[in-house]
Each structure stands twice: as structure tokens, then as C-alpha cells.
Write a protein that holds these residues in place. Structure first.
Motif, short mmCIF file in Angstrom:
data_model
loop_
_atom_site.label_atom_id
_atom_site.label_comp_id
_atom_site.label_asym_id
_atom_site.label_seq_id
_atom_site.Cartn_x
_atom_site.Cartn_y
_atom_site.Cartn_z
N ARG A 81 23.73 28.72 22.36
CA ARG A 81 23.57 27.42 22.99
C ARG A 81 22.18 26.85 22.75
N GLY A 82 21.20 27.75 22.56
CA GLY A 82 19.80 27.34 22.58
C GLY A 82 19.34 26.45 21.45
N GLY A 83 20.14 26.39 20.35
CA GLY A 83 19.66 25.61 19.23
C GLY A 83 18.58 26.38 18.51
N PRO A 84 17.31 25.99 18.61
CA PRO A 84 16.24 26.74 17.95
C PRO A 84 16.11 28.10 18.64
N LEU A 85 15.51 29.06 17.97
CA LEU A 85 15.41 30.41 18.51
C LEU A 85 14.52 30.44 19.75
N PRO A 86 15.04 31.01 20.85
CA PRO A 86 14.23 31.06 22.07
C PRO A 86 12.95 31.84 21.81
N ASP A 87 11.96 31.46 22.58
CA ASP A 87 10.63 32.06 22.46
C ASP A 87 10.68 33.57 22.68
N GLY A 88 9.89 34.30 21.95
CA GLY A 88 9.69 35.71 22.25
C GLY A 88 10.78 36.62 21.71
N LEU A 89 11.79 36.03 21.02
CA LEU A 89 12.88 36.85 20.53
C LEU A 89 12.35 37.85 19.50
N ASP A 90 11.30 37.44 18.76
CA ASP A 90 10.76 38.33 17.73
C ASP A 90 9.94 39.47 18.33
N GLN A 91 9.74 39.44 19.67
CA GLN A 91 9.05 40.54 20.33
C GLN A 91 9.99 41.71 20.61
N LEU A 92 11.28 41.48 20.43
CA LEU A 92 12.25 42.53 20.75
C LEU A 92 12.08 43.72 19.81
N SER A 93 12.45 44.90 20.31
CA SER A 93 12.46 46.08 19.45
C SER A 93 13.58 45.89 18.43
N PRO A 94 13.45 46.50 17.24
CA PRO A 94 14.52 46.39 16.24
C PRO A 94 15.88 46.83 16.82
N GLU A 95 15.88 47.84 17.72
CA GLU A 95 17.12 48.32 18.31
C GLU A 95 17.81 47.21 19.09
N SER A 96 17.07 46.53 19.96
CA SER A 96 17.67 45.49 20.77
C SER A 96 18.04 44.28 19.92
N TYR A 97 17.18 43.96 18.97
CA TYR A 97 17.47 42.83 18.09
C TYR A 97 18.77 43.07 17.35
#
Lengths: 428, 428
Positions: B25-41
């Protein structure tokens, strides 16, 4: 047990799905089926066509019937019980052990197509401070088949989380269940509708969903396989809704049930048909002069109707499968516009030639060719936009879409053909 | 890691489906998504809309990309790799460890929509004389998630059978795997089509199907979740086939792809439209006398077309869901006959009154009322019989059914209306 019996027993137990297909095709019950052990017979029933459950069940002796109902999954047992008439059901329930009898009587009370009807009742309780070894021992007792995760509850029966059976298999037996606990992705309530459930499974992609009461207490579990049929029904409902037949009508619903639901839309269709007729009425004098126009009128409208339905079907399905969203309406519209121009030109050529040969009038051929291109382009636009707009308005994109589309393509077809004919009447 | 990061991490890991919906729904990538660990991502990617995989993947640093591809399920990894352009794909593959790189390169070679593309490669081999404890230890190593059964092979890799994980969890660790072996219900081959696979799953209701080569050697396993999308697509394909758009067209297929497939059916539709026009032509002199007939002509045909589509949609869906079979054609026909009589009479009344008010001619009103009942009954019959006959002839009951039906309802509508008008012309 002789060899044939043993072979039959083995075949049905190990290949129940294939055995069920053989029984389905066979018409009358194949010989020797009543020689099967209750265990194998139950396996067969699990895979049988629901329409055959009644006959397959009643073919058994009363003593075997009770045994089969006890062995069967709750889903199959309920399907069987519901297929019986009131007397048969009464006596089948009476033969069951008290606990199961009460459980099935209760389950039969839930309204059709709600979570209560699809739910497997709990046969054991799993607590967070239990060890994996203890939980596996309980599971062994409960005789539940093909479970992939267990739901763990507090002492007050409140749902605490889910434990994957795979994690249990790989953990040391002394591990407490709480160590393996995952939060639950989705829960259902007793009165959740079939539609809600299909959506929950679609979104969570779990193979089971727990059912809780308002206080969060665990009541049972719904497995995806129990909802298989419902999910397929939901996926194919659009085809009925687009022509104004409601999603809950079945091929063998009573005629009056169908009449009540279809008649409203037929009346709406009548109104739109009068609208299209009014358009034809505008050109009454042209038609009176050239009767050939009346003869060719349905060709243009029919053709644009078919082209419009193609655009509609592809767009609707794309929306349903989430391949496109309403945000992409420009892309879909531009695709259908191109198709309309190309297909319209091709058909204008074929149709123009056909009419020329038939009428020997190049003027009439030109008129129908121009009308064909115009009408088919408008049909493509309408086919793409109708479901997009319905969806944007928060409606199911299928609802009556075919009825709306036909109105547009009829009016567009009549206007294009009779309008061009009036404009170019000197050529006719 | 601060608290916000921890919360985000926990939320995405434990509720990946909901997180994916938020991202959608968010359109552009929500902030901080790139902070996730590779596992969660990776968990997030598993549940993300396939259309978003490309953007979500490319938002990562190259080092993280390689990690995510290693953690992802084969299905998701392949979806990501296919979404990349040739250069990006090349470099993503180059960053992978050798084994995985070769595996993915090979899998990308299989034709689209065949079993090879949906298959999870084997990560471990299970043998009949292994103990359950040993097999569980291997499974622990292989890091395969959410498996419900293991496939056991001979020393020569030939498929021997299936062992349920639940049985393994409940068995003593020293039990040999051969004690728990069940025969396999269905197998697929590398070149089995998506359609074959959906049918195999439908029939066997297993959650996985093994893929073997011609010698019976196990190559991999297809899980139902990998085929989820394909199954939904198969269930909704009828809606396109009925109007002569092929099942493989998508909402955003290139225009020329669509043109090629749709144009054939549009030409067939044109032929049938000329047939209907020829019927109108038979009554040219009547029309020349009473132009009002030309104006009302589309009303009767349109109405019977809609009624016929309703009967068609319900019958087609019933056949698709196996609620009815062609053997029950009499029951379906009798239902549609009743509906035709009731709905036809109701609409004859409304329509007759409407025409009387508009034309002030009771004769014309009578003619259209008679034509309406007749045409709607014939439409119901045709709507029930067309899919039944197609199915009986071994065709998909959807194929072009709408085109065939429209021909019947047009001809029936024109004949009923103009025939009645000619017969009762003294009343007009």
C-alpha cells in the motif's frame, strides 16, 4: 482374508484418491467394496465426491457406519451427516459415543458457510510449559492426521501462539514448547464467513487458521484442505456476477431461488435495452429509407459486444489475480486501444468486403467498415474501463459488468453505424 | 540496535504477510526497511507482491542482495532473478556461491510454466535404511522450511516412497525410515505443464508432489504453495476462454499477443453475426412496413442474450467445480426451463406494458410479449446445453461458449420477434 481382499484393502488404503476416482466413474458401487475394513473405507470416503458420500455411507451396515463416523475427519463426518435425511441422521448420531455425538450435534447447528462448520474441534490442549516430548505424546494420543502446527494456549485456554511440528521434530524432547512459540498470523471467529476465511488463507498463506471466541480463547482450527472447495468457488464466482447471477447460485439450485436473484438484473438489462432502442429510434427515417441497415444493425453491435467482452474478461481477471491494480488503468487502456484499432481495422476490411459482395453497394460497405472500426475501439475502451471504475468505486469489478458493457457496446455500435449511414446517405 | 529497529525487526520476522501488505500500500519504500536484517528482509520478500520484488531487491546493497538470494526459497529467488535485466541477473548470479549459482542458472533454463520452474531441488537424500533420528538430523542441516513429508530414494536415487514428518515426530529415533514408508500418490516430470500440476494437486490433495525423470529418479519436489498463483489462474481462466480470449493472455500482455489470439474468434463471431443478419433479412418486407420493429429488435435479442449468459455462467461453473456432471443434463435443463418460463413471463409483462405506453399499439405490445417469453425460454435451454455439449465432446465447457450462445440467442430472438410480428401483422 484372501489375496484379492488384501490387494483391495492395500490399494484403497494407500491410493484413496485414485480409488475414489474409480468409484466415481463406476456408477453403481463396485463389487466387494463392503469387504473393506472400516479404516480403508473411511480413507475412501475422505477422497470421495461429496455427492456420492450419501450412497457410499448408506451402503454400509449400521454397525460399520458408526465406526466410519468415528474414524472420519470432522469435515467428512459432517458432510455425511448433512447428506442424510432427519431420521437417518438421528439414528447415526444415536449410535455414536456420547462425546462425539454432542460435538457433531453442536457443529450441525452452525449456519452453513461459517467458520463453525469448517472447524476441527480441539482434541488436546498444548501448554507453553509443556515439553516437546510431552506434547508429541499427546499428539500421538489425539490421532489427528496431517497437522503441520500446534496451537498453544494458556491455562485459561487463551491462544498464545503456534508451534511448527517441524521445529518440534528437530528439537530436543526436553525443550519447553514456549521456546518454539511463534505469534499467530491470523485468527477467525465462529461466525466468520466462508469469504472471510478464504481471504485470511489467501493473505497469510498458512495451512491452518485458529478459531477463537471474543475473549481470545481457542475453540478449534480450520485447515486449508477443509476450505479447498470454498476457495475454488470464490475464484470462479466472478463469471456469474458479471451477468447478474449471484455468486451463491449453484448449478442445481431450486429454480425459484435463481429466479429471485436473476430477475432484478434482467429488469435492469431491459431498461438499458430500451435506452439502446431509443438510439435506434433517432434514426428511424434513415432506416425506413434503407431497410438493409436494419438487417446489418445487429452485426456491428454484436461484434463490438464480443470485442468488449474480451477486453472486460482479461481486465477483470487481471484485477482478481492482482496482476494489475486500478493505478495502472492507463497501461491497460492503452493496450486495449491498440487492440481495438488493429482488430477493428482487420474486421472492417473483412466485413466491408462481405457486405460489398452481398449488397453490391460500395457505399454500404464503406459505412459498415467505418462503423466497425469506431465501435470496436469504443468497445475496447469500455471493456478496460468498466471493471477499473467499478473496482475504484469499491465494488467487485465483476458485478453486472457484462450488463453495463453491453449497454455501452450496443449504444456505441448503433450510433456508429446509423450515424455514419445518415452522414454518408448520399453514397447508399 | 535501538528499540524502533528491534520492533521493526520483530514485526517483519513474525508477521511477514502483514508487513508485505503495508509495503504494498505504501507506494515508495517505507523508511528504515533497509535497516532490517537479511533474514527478516527475506521473510518480507517471501510474502511480497511479485510485481514489487524487483524494486525491493534492487533497494539493497549488492552484498545484502547475495545474502538474501541465499536465504530465500527457490521460488522467490527465481522470481527475483527473472525480474532483473540481463546485466543485473548476471552480476547477482556471479555473487552467489558456486553450487547455488549453477542450480539457479539451470533452473532459469526451464521453459516457463513447467514443473522444472516450480521445483525445489533436493538438499538432502533420505534412504530407507536410515533411522528416523538420522533423517531428522539431516533435515536439520538442510534448512528446508515447512516441509510436511520427506521423499525416500534407493541407493540409485529411484523414488521409493514418502514418509510423513508427523509419523517421524511420533516414532522412536531408532525406527528405520522404511517402516514409515507410504507409496507416492502422484508424480510429475520436468516437462509437466502448469495445468498438469494443478490437476495433480487437485486430485491428490497432497501438499507436495515429487518430480522424477523417465527412469523414476527423484529430481525435486513441488510444493503446493509454489503453485498457489497458478491454481488461481487456472480457476479463473474460463472467463476469458468463453469470449474467445485465450487463457494465457494477461491484463498487461503486449497488444499484438492479444490481437493474434482474439482476432480468430472475432472473425468466427462475424460469421455467426452474418447468420443472424440473414435471419433478419428473411423478414425484410415486414420491417419495411413497420419500422418500429427495427427499433425494438435489439431489445428482445439483448434480453435473451443476458438470460442465456446467466444460465451459461451457472452451468459452466457447476461443471468446473464438479457440482454437476454431464450425466445430470436433464436436471439442469429442467431448472433452466422453469427459470425461462417464470423470468420470461415476468419480463414479457414489463416489456409489453412499456411498449404499449411508448407505441400506443396493443398489437405491438402483444407481439413483443410473446417473443420475449419464447426467446427467453430458448435462451435458458441454450445456456444449459452449450457447456454440457462442449464438455460431452471432450472440450473445455468454456471454449467460445459465449460466442456460440450469442448466435443462438440472437437467432432465437430475431426469429421469435419478427416471426410473431409477421404472423400477427394484422394487429400491428
Amino acid at each position: 482374508m484372501n489375496l484379492t481382499d488384501q490387494l483391495r484393502e492395500y490399494y484403497v488404503r494407500e491410493f484413496p484418491a485414485e480409488a475414489a476416482r474409480v468409484v466415481e466413474r463406476g456408477g453403481p458401487l463396485p463389487d466387494g467394496l463392503d469387504q473393506l475394513s472400516p479404516e480403508s473405507y473411511t480413507r475412501l470416503l475422505e477422497y470421495a465426491d461429496p455427492g456420492q458420500l450419501n450412497a457410499l455411507f448408506l451402503a454400509l451396515e449400521p454397525a460399520q457406519r458408526s465406526r466410519v463416523l468415528q474414524l472420519a475427519s470432522i469435515r467428512t463426518a459432517l458432510l455425511i451427516l448433512r447428506s442424510l435425511n432427519a431420521d437417518e441422521r438421528e439414528s447415526a448420531l444415536a449410535d455414536l459415543p456420547g462425546g462425539l455425538r454432542n460435538e457433531y450435534s453442536e457443529l450441525l447447528e452452525f449456519p452453513e458457510r461459517t467458520a463453525g462448520r469448517y472447524m476441527d474441534r480441539l482434541r488436546a490442549r498444548y501448554l507453553p510449559d509443556q515439553t516437546v516430548g510431552e506434547a508429541l505424546a499427546e499428539l500421538r494420543q489425539s490421532k489427528i492426521k496431517r497437522v503441520r502446527s500446534l496451537y498453544v494456549v494458556s491455562e485459561q485456554d487463551e491462544l498464545e501462539g503456534r508451534v511448527d511440528l517441524q521445529d518440534m521434530a528437530l528439537a530436543e524432547p526436553e525443550t519447553p514448547m514456549s521456546d518454539l512459540l511463534h505469534p499467530v498470523q491470523a485468527v477467525a471467529y465462529l461466525n466468520s464467513t466462508e469469504e472471510d476465511l478464504v481471504k485470511l488463507f489467501d493473505d497469510s498463506r498458512s495451512d491452518s487458521i485458529p478459531v477463537v471466541d471474543q475473549a481470545g480463547k481457542l475453540l478449534g482450527v480450520i485447515r486449508y484442505t477443509n476450505l479447498f472447495q470454498a476457495a475454488e468457488e470464490a475464484a470462479t464466482a466472478g463469471i456469474q456476477r458479471m451477468v447478474g447471477a449471484s455468486a451463491d447460485e449453484r448449478a442445481l439450485s431450486p429454480a425459484l431461488f435463481a429466479v429471485k436473484r436473476r430477475l432484478v438484473w434482467l429488469h435492469i438489462n431491459l431498461l438499458t435495452a430500451f435506452l439502446a432502442a431509443a438510439v435506434v429510434g433517432l434514426f428511424e427515417s434513415t432506416i425506413a429509407q434503407f431497410t438493409a441497415l436494419a438487417i446489418l444493425l445487429p452485426v456491428v453491435a454484436g461484434q463490438s459486444g464480443n470485442a468488449g467482452s474480451q477486453a472486460l474478461a482479461v481486465t477483470m481477471r487481471g484485477l482478481a489475480l492482482k496482476e494489475v491494480s486500478t493505478v495502472q488503468w492507463r497501461a491497460v487502456l492503452s493496450k486495449e486501444l491498440k487492440i481495438g484499432i488493429i482488430n477493428g481495422s482487420a474486421l472492417a476490411l473483412t466485413c466491408g468486403l462481405g457486405v460489398w459482395l452481398w449488397s453490391q453497394s460500395p457505399g454500404l460497405a464503406l459505412v459498415i467498415a467505418i462503423a466497425m472500426v469506431t465501435a470496436m475501439i469504443m468497445a475496447g475502451i469500455a471493456g478496460a474501463l468498466v471493471p477499473m471504475i467499478l473496482s475504484r468505486l469499491g465494488q467487485d469489478p465483476a458485478t453486472a459488468s457484462s450488463i453495463i458493457l453491453t449497454t455501452v457496446t450496443d449504444v456505441a455500435g448503433f450510433l456508429a453505424f446509423l450515424g455514419t449511414a445518415t452522414g454518408l446517405s448520399s453514397l447508399l
